[in-house]
Scaffold this motif. Structure first.
Motif, short mmCIF file in Angstrom:
data_model
loop_
_atom_site.label_atom_id
_atom_site.label_comp_id
_atom_site.label_asym_id
_atom_site.label_seq_id
_atom_site.Cartn_x
_atom_site.Cartn_y
_atom_site.Cartn_z
N CYS A 5 0.83 -1.21 0.00
CA CYS A 5 0.00 0.00 0.00
C CYS A 5 0.87 1.26 0.00
O CYS A 5 0.47 2.29 -0.52
N ILE A 6 2.02 1.20 0.56
CA ILE A 6 2.92 2.35 0.59
C ILE A 6 3.82 2.35 -0.64
O ILE A 6 4.10 3.39 -1.23
N LEU A 7 4.27 1.19 -1.05
CA LEU A 7 5.23 1.06 -2.13
C LEU A 7 4.61 1.42 -3.50
O LEU A 7 5.27 2.06 -4.32
N ILE A 8 3.39 1.08 -3.76
CA ILE A 8 2.76 1.34 -5.06
C ILE A 8 2.65 2.86 -5.32
O ILE A 8 3.05 3.33 -6.38
N PRO A 9 2.14 3.67 -4.40
CA PRO A 9 2.07 5.12 -4.68
C PRO A 9 3.46 5.75 -4.85
O PRO A 9 3.65 6.64 -5.67
N VAL A 10 4.46 5.25 -4.11
CA VAL A 10 5.81 5.81 -4.24
C VAL A 10 6.36 5.49 -5.61
O VAL A 10 6.95 6.35 -6.28
N LEU A 11 6.19 4.24 -6.08
CA LEU A 11 6.69 3.85 -7.40
C LEU A 11 5.97 4.63 -8.52
O LEU A 11 6.59 5.08 -9.48
N VAL A 12 4.66 4.77 -8.40
CA VAL A 12 3.90 5.53 -9.41
C VAL A 12 4.37 6.99 -9.43
O VAL A 12 4.58 7.58 -10.49
N GLY A 13 4.60 7.58 -8.28
CA GLY A 13 5.09 8.96 -8.20
C GLY A 13 6.47 9.10 -8.81
O GLY A 13 6.76 10.06 -9.52
N LEU A 14 7.35 8.14 -8.55
CA LEU A 14 8.70 8.16 -9.09
C LEU A 14 8.68 8.03 -10.61
O LEU A 14 9.37 8.77 -11.33
N ILE A 15 7.88 7.12 -11.13
CA ILE A 15 7.78 6.92 -12.58
C ILE A 15 7.20 8.18 -13.25
O ILE A 15 7.69 8.64 -14.28
N CYS A 16 6.18 8.77 -12.66
CA CYS A 16 5.58 10.00 -13.22
C CYS A 16 6.59 11.15 -13.19
O CYS A 16 6.66 11.95 -14.13
N GLY A 17 7.36 11.24 -12.14
CA GLY A 17 8.37 12.29 -12.05
C GLY A 17 9.42 12.15 -13.13
O GLY A 17 9.82 13.12 -13.77
N ILE A 18 9.88 10.90 -13.37
CA ILE A 18 10.90 10.66 -14.41
C ILE A 18 10.33 10.96 -15.79
O ILE A 18 10.96 11.61 -16.61
N LEU A 19 9.10 10.50 -16.05
CA LEU A 19 8.47 10.77 -17.35
C LEU A 19 8.25 12.29 -17.56
O LEU A 19 8.47 12.81 -18.66
N GLY A 20 7.84 12.98 -16.53
CA GLY A 20 7.65 14.44 -16.64
C GLY A 20 8.95 15.16 -16.94
O GLY A 20 9.02 16.07 -17.76
N TYR A 21 10.03 14.71 -16.28
CA TYR A 21 11.34 15.31 -16.52
C TYR A 21 11.78 15.09 -17.95
O TYR A 21 12.25 16.01 -18.63
N LEU A 22 11.64 13.84 -18.45
CA LEU A 22 12.05 13.52 -19.82
C LEU A 22 11.22 14.29 -20.85
O LEU A 22 11.76 14.78 -21.85
N LEU A 23 9.91 14.37 -20.65
CA LEU A 23 9.06 15.14 -21.57
C LEU A 23 9.42 16.62 -21.57
O LEU A 23 9.48 17.27 -22.61
#
Length: 183
Positions: A5-23
């Motif tokens: 429950c804690i790990l899934i939101p952290v991973l989704v946030g990290l992936i979104c942050g990396i994708l936002g940076y690359l875009l």
């Protein structure tokens, strides 16, 4: 506590942050060309502004020299004014009414009261009116009071000069396009 429950939101946030940076990084490469284009436009506008300011300065100098020539007692268009003879018949034929020599009321925008005001200021002939600067005419009107100050004497000198030269048809044609002496 449940770790997924804690790990899934952290991973989704990290992936979104990396994708936002690359875009953002990919889109910023196109912004450099836009910035260069805008800078070029700005430089062109600044150069145009400098040119226009130089032209304005030149025109102001020309106007000042013409005003000085006019204020120093020279004629409206040239420094050596020939003497013109008044032709009452030609003036009357052109206007369809009797015209008296040096009648300032022939000038569009001048009526009996303004003529009296100008006469009191020493302007009694078409030649004298043609040699008087617009600024001096406006100061005479301003001194006459609020009712006179609203008038615009911008074309009076040229109209008076045409009357002085006896160019009645040219004067009449030009006056038909004026409204109260204003272009």
């Amino acid at each position: 506590m449940n770790i997924p429950c804690i790990l899934i939101p952290v991973l989704v946030g990290l992936i979104c942050g990396i994708l936002g940076y690359l875009l953002g990084k990919m889109n910023s490469k196109g912004d450099d060309s836009l910035a260069l284009s805008l800078q070029a436009d700005l430089d062109a506008c600044k150069a145009n502004t400098r040119n226009l300011n130089a032209k304005i300065s030149s025109l102001e100098d020309d106007l000042a020299s013409k005003t000085n020539v006019s204020a120093s007692g020279q004629s409206f268009t040239s420094t050596a004014a020939p003497a013109f003879l008044f032709d009452a018949l030609l003036a009357s034929d052109t206007y369809g009414k009797k015209i008296k020599e040096n009648d300032l009321k022939i000038v569009e925008g001048i009526g009996p009261k303004i003529e009296a005001l100008l006469n009191a200021a020493g302007i009694t002939t078409w030649q004298e009116l043609s040699e008087t600067s617009t600024e001096k005419l406006q100061s005479i009107l301003n001194a006459g009071g609020e009712n006179f100050a609203i008038h615009n004497p911008g074309t009076w000198a040229k109209q008076a000069f045409l009357a002085y030269q006896g160019k009645w048809q040219e004067l009449k044609d030009w006056q038909q396009g004026l409204l109260g002496g204003k272009e």
